[in-house]
Motif scaffolding. Structure first.
Motif: not given
Length: 279
Positions: A99-127
């Protein structure tokens, strides 16, 4: 009015009735059943090791004399609690971040979605496997946090996409012109309009978290002794499934019934909350 319509559509589905009945029975068994047994889950009967189900020990005993009935119900309690906590944390996190990413957009959206993308590629089981040994001796709540950390990213992207549309609605624009703070608009106007998605997501996350906890506990990365969960009990009984089947059958059977009941409810919720459904 909408609540009544959704409830009527929900209860009109046979699968939901079966799921609710099964879940209710399992909850009663998990939280009232222990009081009906003669043994506490920590009690040990040193005269009856690996005893088959009997009048004294309804579901048999373990290799250290624990009552399988009491231990299994304790394990189901812990698995249910972990599943609920993980679902609440992960769904809440996905709602806030998306909600914060979609509502504010801009750099807030980029930072939050970058964090999401990073977590998506991390091997959760290994961590989790790396972190779990370092948390031994600590609270099992750390395990809940680790599980929840990898359950929210996909939903947050869906929430973001829906928020991009909701933020242009008239009532949101009116709230902005009235000077209402952005965070209030998000929590009072954006998130409530995403409730259907979030309810379905939370329901699905409960069963997914229970399965995740069971799998990790099976490999020794979850709940640590002396505490138990369905995963630890299944792991302990799997090596002796043919010689002492009661050690495996009861926890595995309850796990299947629990996940199946929750999934039936989740499927029914998805259909009932879907405005495009004709049923």
């Amino acid at each position: 009015m909408r609540f009544k319509v959704v409830l009527r559509r929900l209860m009109s589905k046979a699968q939901v009735k079966y799921g609710l009945a099964g879940l209710l029975l399992l909850l009663v068994l998990a939280y009232i059943g222990p009081y009906l047994g003669a043994y506490d889950w920590q009690d040990k009967d040193f005269l009856n090791f690996m005893q088959a189900p009997s009048a004294d020990h309804w579901w048999g005993t373990t290799q250290i004399g624990q009552d399988v009935y009491a231990v299994t119900l304790r394990g189901m309690q812990k698995s249910i609690i972990i599943g609920l906590l993980v679902a609440v944390i992960s769904t809440g996190l996905s709602a806030v971040v998306g909600a914060f990413a979609g509502y504010f957009g801009g750099w807030v959206d980029k930072v939050l979605m970058w964090g999401v993308d990073l977590l998506l590629v991390l091997p959760s089981f290994l961590i989790v496997a790396i972190m779990s040994p370092r948390l031994k001796g600590g609270s099992w709540l750390w395990f809940v946090v680790l599980l929840a950390a990898f359950f929210w990213m996909v939903t947050s992207r869906v929430v973001r996409s829906m928020t991009l549309s909701l933020r242009e609605r008239e009532y949101v624009q009116a709230a902005r012109y009235m000077g209402i703070p952005d965070w209030k608009i998000i929590f009072k106007h954006i998130v409530p309009n995403l409730s259907s998605l979030l309810i379905i997501d939370a329901t699905i996350n409960v069963s997914a978290a229970i399965l995740g906890e069971t799998g990790l506990s099976y490999f020794g990365f979850g709940v640590q002794p002396p505490d138990v969960s369905l995963g630890t009990l299944i792991a302990a009984g799997s090596n002796q499934v043919f010689a002492y089947p009661w050690l495996f059958i009861f926890p595995a059977g309850l796990l299947v019934l629990l996940v199946l009941s929750i999934n039936l409810i989740g499927d029914g919720l998805r259909d009932a909350l879907d405005p495009g459904s004709n049923s």
